[in-house]
Design an enzyme around this catalytic site. Structure first.
Site, PDB file in Angstrom:
ATOM      1  N   CYS A   1     -18.004   3.058 -76.565  1.00 25.09           N
ATOM      2  CA  CYS A   1     -16.932   2.770 -75.617  1.00 25.09           C
ATOM      3  C   CYS A   1     -15.726   3.656 -75.919  1.00 25.09           C
ATOM      4  O   CYS A   1     -15.281   3.731 -77.057  1.00 25.09           O
ATOM      5  CB  CYS A   1     -16.548   1.295 -75.716  1.00 25.09           C
ATOM      6  SG  CYS A   1     -15.147   0.838 -74.665  1.00 25.09           S
TER       7      CYS A   1
ATOM      8  N   CYS B   1     -17.697  -3.003 -70.765  1.00 25.24           N
ATOM      9  CA  CYS B   1     -17.833  -3.184 -72.202  1.00 25.24           C
ATOM     10  C   CYS B   1     -17.582  -4.649 -72.515  1.00 25.24           C
ATOM     11  O   CYS B   1     -16.529  -5.189 -72.184  1.00 25.24           O
ATOM     12  CB  CYS B   1     -16.830  -2.304 -72.948  1.00 25.24           C
ATOM     13  SG  CYS B   1     -16.781  -2.627 -74.729  1.00 25.24           S
TER      14      CYS B   1
ATOM     15  N   CYS C   1     -14.310  -5.058 -74.989  1.00 26.02           N
ATOM     16  CA  CYS C   1     -12.909  -4.864 -74.593  1.00 26.02           C
ATOM     17  C   CYS C   1     -12.690  -4.948 -73.088  1.00 26.02           C
ATOM     18  O   CYS C   1     -11.563  -4.858 -72.629  1.00 26.02           O
ATOM     19  CB  CYS C   1     -12.382  -3.535 -75.122  1.00 26.02           C
ATOM     20  SG  CYS C   1     -12.961  -2.095 -74.207  1.00 26.02           S
TER      21      CYS C   1
ATOM     22  N   CYS D   1     -25.497   3.429 -64.511  1.00 25.51           N
ATOM     23  CA  CYS D   1     -24.776   4.606 -64.041  1.00 25.51           C
ATOM     24  C   CYS D   1     -23.342   4.507 -64.567  1.00 25.51           C
ATOM     25  O   CYS D   1     -22.587   3.645 -64.151  1.00 25.51           O
ATOM     26  CB  CYS D   1     -24.806   4.606 -62.508  1.00 25.51           C
ATOM     27  SG  CYS D   1     -24.088   6.067 -61.758  1.00 25.51           S
TER      28      CYS D   1
HETATM   29 ZN   LIG Z   1     -14.907  -1.311 -75.246  1.00 25.98          ZN
END
Ligand SMILES: [Zn+2]
Length: 139
Positions: A48, A97, A100, A120
């Site tokens: 991330c 994610c 977060c 994607c």
């Molecule tokens: Zn994250």
């Protein structure tokens, strides 16, 4: 570990470029074939961009022809959250994610076996951590 989830927009703006902020925190989309990783074939783990959580492995990356990095599955269960996205007059599944809440992209049911899924993802939501050692267990 939980610092990231407490960040406000101002803190994210300091950490991210304007484009990364637009995509990750405002659910934007980069132009196809414009990102850093759509054509990347290096080995490694895509983490991330915002919090560094491992999200996808290069092992599951494939060329979907879409112009965005595409993966058949996350690196493990529970790292990618899904949400219904009704924007732009479409019904899509947004992926985020889990750690977060960064916007990653969307998942579509037209991917390759065995999952049949296409994750994607915007390049701007990802950061590739290349595997430095030379050992390879690819089949
Ligand atoms: Zn994250």
């Amino acid at each position: 570990m939980s610092d990231n989830t407490l960040k406000n927009d101002e803190a994210w703006r300091e950490q991210l470029t304007p484009e990364e902020f637009y995509i990750c925190r405002s659910k934007g989309t980069e132009r196809p074939f414009s990102g850093e990783y759509w054509d990347c074939k290096k080995d490694g783990i895509y983490v991330c961009r915002c919090c560094g959580e491992p999200l996808f492995s290069s092992d599951t990356k494939y060329d979907s022809g879409s112009g965005w990095p595409s993966f058949s599955q996350p690196v493990k269960q529970g790292v990618v959250a899904e949400a219904r996205d009704l924007s732009h007059g479409m019904v899509r599944t947004e992926i985020l994610c889990e750690h977060c809440g960064a916007h990653l992209g969307h998942v579509f049911p037209d991917g390759p076996a065995p999952t049949g899924l296409r994750y994607c993802v915007n390049s701007a939501s990802l950061k590739l951590e290349e595997t430095s050692d030379q050992q390879s267990d690819q089949s």
